[in-house]
Design an enzyme around this catalytic site. Structure first.
Site, PDB file in Angstrom:
ATOM      1  CB  SER A 183      -0.839 -13.182  -4.384  1.00  0.00           C
ATOM      2  OG  SER A 183      -0.388 -12.162  -3.527  1.00  0.00           O
ATOM      3  CG  ASP A 426       2.640  -5.339  -7.443  1.00  0.00           C
ATOM      4  OD1 ASP A 426       3.149  -5.403  -6.303  1.00  0.00           O
ATOM      5  OD2 ASP A 426       2.125  -6.319  -8.025  1.00  0.00           O
ATOM      6  CG  HIS A 429       2.424  -9.432  -6.219  1.00  0.00           C
ATOM      7  ND1 HIS A 429       1.519  -8.396  -6.109  1.00  0.00           N
ATOM      8  CD2 HIS A 429       1.888 -10.477  -5.567  1.00  0.00           C
ATOM      9  CE1 HIS A 429       0.471  -8.814  -5.420  1.00  0.00           C
ATOM     10  NE2 HIS A 429       0.662 -10.076  -5.081  1.00  0.00           N
TER      11      HIS A 429
END
Ligand SMILES: *[C@@H]1O[C@H](CO)[C@@H](O)[C@H](O)[C@H]1NC(C)=O
Ligand SMILES: *[C@@H]1O[C@H](CO)[C@@H](O)[C@H](O)[C@H]1NC(C)=O
Ligand SMILES: *[C@@H]1O[C@H](CO)[C@@H](O)[C@H](O)[C@H]1NC(C)=O
Ligand SMILES: *[C@@H]1O[C@H](CO)[C@@H](O)[C@H](O)[C@H]1NC(C)=O
Length: 447
Positions: A183, A426, A429
């Site tokens: 990702s 998060d 990312h």
């Protein structure tokens, strides 16, 4: 957790949220353990020694097995599991020319500092990119401090080539550019599409639906910018981009065939792999183990086998004048603010961070040095066949660049979570526009 996941099968992003949750929990629970595993000299060194013994006695056979074994999918399980015994595939990558890769000798573009520059940055607007992901669109999801969009990477002693979208398209004319990985690599691919798409009229571009391979096409350049989901590089039971497995990860240490069948057609390849190896042990299922007996190996050992299988593919299939191959080093995480804060500050993570770290020597514990050394060793076998995009140190400084709470979360957050934003932040990312745009500028610089 698996049940919940199967019920909502169509919710691709749920998986990302799940990956994130599991990763957050695992990294907290497992870090102590895996650090011990990684630094625990004894076991690792003996298996390496055994491996090199094996290597010197087995004749090199640098082709992959021609008969493909049963394909792994997310339902694959191991009948039983034993400890990894040091076996290596019967191939050997013979070291290629020893030119240092990715450097022009004069200037290390990966060593430098971040300069606030709200004139030239961001390179595009979040809301102008129709391919933006809700996982990365931080402004749209409520982030009001936008300083993270305005930083330019300034190498010491030289400057990066200035991003030029038409020049990039000319480099891509008639070609396929493919990102292959997890990702984080998908984020870099979305960044590249956002950087490139604005100059292509709407009716002259298209995006194929999200699948194992997702393709952005630009007609007038006859070019594509693609993303292939292959988080472990080798074939595994986590290769479904929608329903990947996390609880029992099984990999083929000796095959990249399923992915290679797709990536072999690309002209420019950009690989990454790292975080999926940081979640505890993985299981190996050799192609010739038809009876389902797996071997368990720690993440670093598994990644080393995968990198070697990948390197073997590169060494046997890449004609240097026909293909360019890049490897993007590990993307740092910012999960513990005690690593950059003064002692005594309140416990937290990247949540609420809004400026880069100034300490030029800063290196967080999430970026594992033994992994970096292993990657460097494997890449050095390939010499100038592969160029390194060494994003680790420059991204280490960017504790402000993660989405934290400013992204779409696919599950309803409990009131307890909402009271403590750091608990669901998060910090893995990266917001777009942001840090991955600079990774792509580096790619542009090296191309
Ligand atoms: C190499 O592969 C070929 C067929 O792919 C096989 O016949 C041969 O025995 C292999 N050699 C070794 C040393 O494994
Ligand atoms: C750029 O940043 C400076 C300093 O923070 C500020 O004074 C200026 O108004 C900003 N310019 C733009 C175009 O946002
Ligand atoms: C478009 O690019 C492909 C390679 O990606 C090439 O095979 C094909 O001939 C090109 N078509 C045109 C019209 O240039
Ligand atoms: C990337 O750069 C770091 C220093 O910032 C260095 O320690 C590491 O070895 C480099 N990695 C590779 C694969 O070249």
């Amino acid at each position: 957790m698996l049940h919940r996941w199967q019920k909502k099968r169509t919710h691709f992003p749920l998986i990302i949220a799940l990956v994130l949750c599991i990763f957050l929990v695992c990294s907290i629970l497992l870090t102590e353990r895996s650090i011990q595993q990684i630094y625990g000299e004894d076991h690792r060194h003996t298996s390496l020694k055994q491996a090199s013994l094996l290597k010197s006695t087995v004749l090199a056979n640098s082709t992959f097995p021609s008969t493909s074994p049963v394909v792994l999918d997310r339902f694959t399980t191991c009948r039983s599991t034993v400890k990894y015994n040091g076996r290596k595939p019967g191939w050997m990558v013979t070291p290629k020319s020893l030119d240092p890769h990715g450097s022009d000798g004069s200037c290390d573009v990966f060593s430098g500092k971040w300069i606030f520059d709200n004139i030239s940055y961001p390179l595009y607007n979040e809301q102008d990119c129709p391919y933006m992901s809700d996982q990365l669109a931080c402004h749209k999801h409520g982030r009001s401090d936008l300083r993270y969009q305005h930083w330019r990477w300034q190498p010491h002693g030289c400057s990066l080539k200035k991003w030029n979208v038409i020049e990039m398209w000319e480099k891509l004319r008639g070609k396929r550019l493919m990102f292959v990985g997890d990702s984080l690599n998908r984020g870099q691919w979305i960044s590249m599409v956002c950087l490139l798409q604005s100059v292509i009229p709407e009716d002259k571009r298209s995006m194929s639906p999200n699948a194992h391979l997702t393709i952005f096409r630009a007609e007038e350049y006859n070019a594509t910018v693609e993303f292939l989901w292959a988080p472990l590089l080798v074939d595994s039971n986590s290769d479904d981009p929608v329903n990947h497995r996390l609880n029992e990860r099984i990999m083929r240490p000796d095959s990249v065939l399923r992915h290679a069948a797709l990536w072999e057609h690309a002209d420019i390849l950009v690989f990454n792999s790292y975080l999926w190896w940081r979640q505890g042990p993985v299981k190996l299922l050799w192609a010739d183990q038809a009876n389902g007996v797996c071997e368990e190996i720690d993440g670093l050992g598994g990644m080393e086998l995968a990198m070697e299988a990948w390197a073997n593919w590169v060494a046997s299939n890449v004609k240097p004048l026909k293909k360019r191959v890049f490897f993007v080093t590990m993307s740092p995480t910012h999960l513990w603010n005690r690593e950059w804060e003064e002692p005594g500050s309140e416990e937290g993570n990247c949540y609420d961070e809004n400026i880069p770290i100034r300490d030029s020597l800063y290196w967080g514990s999430g970026s594992d040095l033994p992994t970096m050394q292993m990657v460097e060793r494997v890449l050095s076998l390939l010499g100038s066949m592969v160029s390194v995009v060494n994003i680790t140190q420059l991204s280490e400084y960017r504790k402000d660049g993660h989405p934290s709470v400013y992204r779409k979360f696919w599950e309803k957050l409990s009131s307890e979570q909402l009271r403590n934003p750091a608990s669901y932040s998060d910090c893995i990312h990266w917001c777009l526009p942001g840090v991955p745009d600079v990774w792509n500028e580096l790619l542009f610089h090296l191309l």
